[in-house]
Enzyme design. Structure first.
Site, PDB file in Angstrom:
ATOM      1  N   GLU A 132       0.852  -1.181   0.000  1.00 26.80           N
ATOM      2  CA  GLU A 132       0.000   0.000   0.000  1.00 26.80           C
ATOM      3  C   GLU A 132       0.884   1.226   0.000  1.00 26.80           C
ATOM      4  OE1 GLU A 132      -1.878  -1.054   3.539  1.00 26.80           O
ATOM      5  OE2 GLU A 132      -3.311  -2.356   2.535  1.00 26.80           O
ATOM      6  N   TYR A 174       7.718   1.736  -7.744  1.00 24.96           N
ATOM      7  CA  TYR A 174       6.982   0.464  -7.782  1.00 24.96           C
ATOM      8  C   TYR A 174       6.497   0.155  -9.204  1.00 24.96           C
ATOM      9  CZ  TYR A 174       7.002   0.934  -2.684  1.00 24.96           C
ATOM     10  OH  TYR A 174       7.405   1.060  -1.378  1.00 24.96           O
TER      11      TYR A 174
HETATM   12  C1  LIG Z   1      10.578   5.891  -2.437  1.00 24.36           C
HETATM   13  C2  LIG Z   1      12.037   5.623  -2.156  1.00 24.36           C
HETATM   14  C3  LIG Z   1      12.181   4.246  -1.531  1.00 24.36           C
HETATM   15  C4  LIG Z   1      12.830   5.641  -3.480  1.00 24.36           C
HETATM   16  O1  LIG Z   1      14.180   5.255  -3.226  1.00 24.36           O
HETATM   17  P1  LIG Z   1      15.391   5.885  -4.061  1.00 24.36           P
HETATM   18  O2  LIG Z   1      16.632   5.182  -3.675  1.00 24.36           O
HETATM   19  O3  LIG Z   1      15.382   7.355  -3.896  1.00 24.36           O
HETATM   20  O4  LIG Z   1      14.966   5.504  -5.534  1.00 24.36           O
HETATM   21  P2  LIG Z   1      15.942   5.413  -6.827  1.00 24.36           P
HETATM   22  O5  LIG Z   1      16.991   6.478  -6.774  1.00 24.36           O
HETATM   23  O6  LIG Z   1      16.409   4.010  -6.968  1.00 24.36           O
HETATM   24  O7  LIG Z   1      14.946   5.758  -8.008  1.00 24.36           O
HETATM   25  C5  LIG Z   1      14.170   4.718  -8.577  1.00 24.36           C
HETATM   26  C6  LIG Z   1      12.954   5.271  -9.254  1.00 24.36           C
HETATM   27  O8  LIG Z   1      12.071   5.814  -8.286  1.00 24.36           O
HETATM   28  C7  LIG Z   1      11.427   6.971  -8.809  1.00 24.36           C
HETATM   29  N1  LIG Z   1      11.834   8.133  -8.017  1.00 24.36           N
HETATM   30  C8  LIG Z   1      12.774   8.183  -7.056  1.00 24.36           C
HETATM   31  N2  LIG Z   1      12.819   9.437  -6.517  1.00 24.36           N
HETATM   32  C9  LIG Z   1      11.879  10.164  -7.174  1.00 24.36           C
HETATM   33  C10 LIG Z   1      11.404  11.503  -7.044  1.00 24.36           C
HETATM   34  N3  LIG Z   1      11.925  12.361  -6.158  1.00 24.36           N
HETATM   35  N4  LIG Z   1      10.383  11.901  -7.845  1.00 24.36           N
HETATM   36  C11 LIG Z   1       9.830  11.040  -8.740  1.00 24.36           C
HETATM   37  N5  LIG Z   1      10.242   9.759  -8.903  1.00 24.36           N
HETATM   38  C12 LIG Z   1      11.247   9.332  -8.118  1.00 24.36           C
HETATM   39  C13 LIG Z   1      11.877   7.072 -10.270  1.00 24.36           C
HETATM   40  O9  LIG Z   1      11.010   6.290 -11.047  1.00 24.36           O
HETATM   41  C14 LIG Z   1      13.243   6.442 -10.203  1.00 24.36           C
HETATM   42  O10 LIG Z   1      13.667   5.937 -11.436  1.00 24.36           O
HETATM   43  P3  LIG Z   1      14.534   6.906 -12.419  1.00 24.36           P
HETATM   44  O11 LIG Z   1      15.711   7.347 -11.609  1.00 24.36           O
HETATM   45  O12 LIG Z   1      14.888   5.997 -13.550  1.00 24.36           O
HETATM   46  O13 LIG Z   1      13.640   8.037 -12.784  1.00 24.36           O
HETATM   47  C15 LIG Z   1      12.657   6.710  -1.234  1.00 24.36           C
HETATM   48  O14 LIG Z   1      12.356   7.964  -1.774  1.00 24.36           O
HETATM   49  C16 LIG Z   1      12.154   6.662   0.209  1.00 24.36           C
HETATM   50  O15 LIG Z   1      12.645   5.877   1.010  1.00 24.36           O
HETATM   51  N6  LIG Z   1      11.194   7.523   0.543  1.00 24.36           N
HETATM   52  C17 LIG Z   1      10.712   7.654   1.935  1.00 24.36           C
HETATM   53  C18 LIG Z   1       9.980   6.404   2.411  1.00 24.36           C
HETATM   54  C19 LIG Z   1       8.859   5.994   1.491  1.00 24.36           C
HETATM   55  O16 LIG Z   1       8.076   6.812   1.027  1.00 24.36           O
HETATM   56  N7  LIG Z   1       8.788   4.686   1.236  1.00 24.36           N
HETATM   57  C20 LIG Z   1       7.726   4.095   0.435  1.00 24.36           C
HETATM   58  C21 LIG Z   1       6.518   3.910   1.283  1.00 24.36           C
HETATM   59  S1  LIG Z   1       5.270   2.959   0.418  1.00 24.36           S
END
Ligand SMILES: CC(C)(COP(=O)(O)OP(=O)(O)OC[C@H]1O[C@@H](n2cnc3c(N)ncnc32)[C@H](O)[C@@H]1OP(=O)(O)O)[C@@H](O)C(=O)NCCC(=O)NCCS
Length: 164
Positions: free
Chosen positions: A117, A129
């Protein structure tokens, strides 16, 4: 008792070496500190403590430092990602993608489908995702607390692990 998964192999990314480890009670202060700075509505420490016995708790490490973590539950062929977090300093560097891909492969050892979720406003998580193949399969109205006493919908996503 939580199911046991064979942990993924370490990997190199952006010049750094990352490894996987199950986290336990001794690691909770570090993991919980990340949780508190990552969410406006973090899980409570109690939720983490009870997860240690009943869920799969896997973190990603760079040396001794915890960089990311995920908590998954497993029930008869279905897994659910209850938490998935990359620490702020490591976000936007591709770590979340690598960690998620490895966790999903590991989850496929014990489940055919994985659910999660996510807040409808959490665009970074939704993009991540969907990029690995999750499809939206439902919506839970007013599921999460939000600012000013409001509520926010949860989007329910699923992924078939058999075709990873
Ligand atoms: C969501 C989260 C896990 C992403 O992790 P991350 O290491 O920053 O992600 P990545 O750098 O591997 O990016 C992977 C993809 O995620 C998406 N993404 C990551 N950051 C983004 C941003 N700020 N805006 C839009 N898309 C984003 C993109 O699709 C990206 O792919 P791309 O680089 O080819 O465009 C991280 O932001 C996080 O931990 N957030 C806080 C906790 C949270 O919200 N967890 C999910 C709860 S359901």
């Amino acid at each position: 008792m939580a199911v046991e998964l064979v942990l993924p192999d370490p990997f190199q990314h952006a010049g750094e070496r990352f490894s996987f480890a199950t986290f336990g009670a001794a690691d909770l202060p570090a993991i919980f500190a990340i949780e508190e700075r990552s969410h406006r509505y973090p899980w409570r420490l109690e939720n983490f403590r009870s997860s240690l016995d009943s869920h799969v708790c896997i973190g990603l490490r760079r040396g001794e430092e915890w960089v990311a973590y995920g908590i998954l539950s497993f029930v008869v062929g279905e897994a659910e990602i209850l938490l998935f977090v990359v620490d702020k300093a490591w976000q936007g560097k591709g770590v979340g993608s690598r960690f998620l891909a490895a966790l999903l492969k590991a989850a496929a050892q014990k489940a055919e489908t994985v659910f999660l979720e996510v807040r409808e406003s959490n665009q970074p998580a939704i993009a991540l995702y969907e990029s690995v193949g999750f499809n939206q399969v439902g919506l839970r109205p007013n599921y999460y607390p939000a600012a000013q006493g409001r509520r926010e919908d949860a989007l329910l996503y699923a992924l078939d692990l058999r075709y990873l």
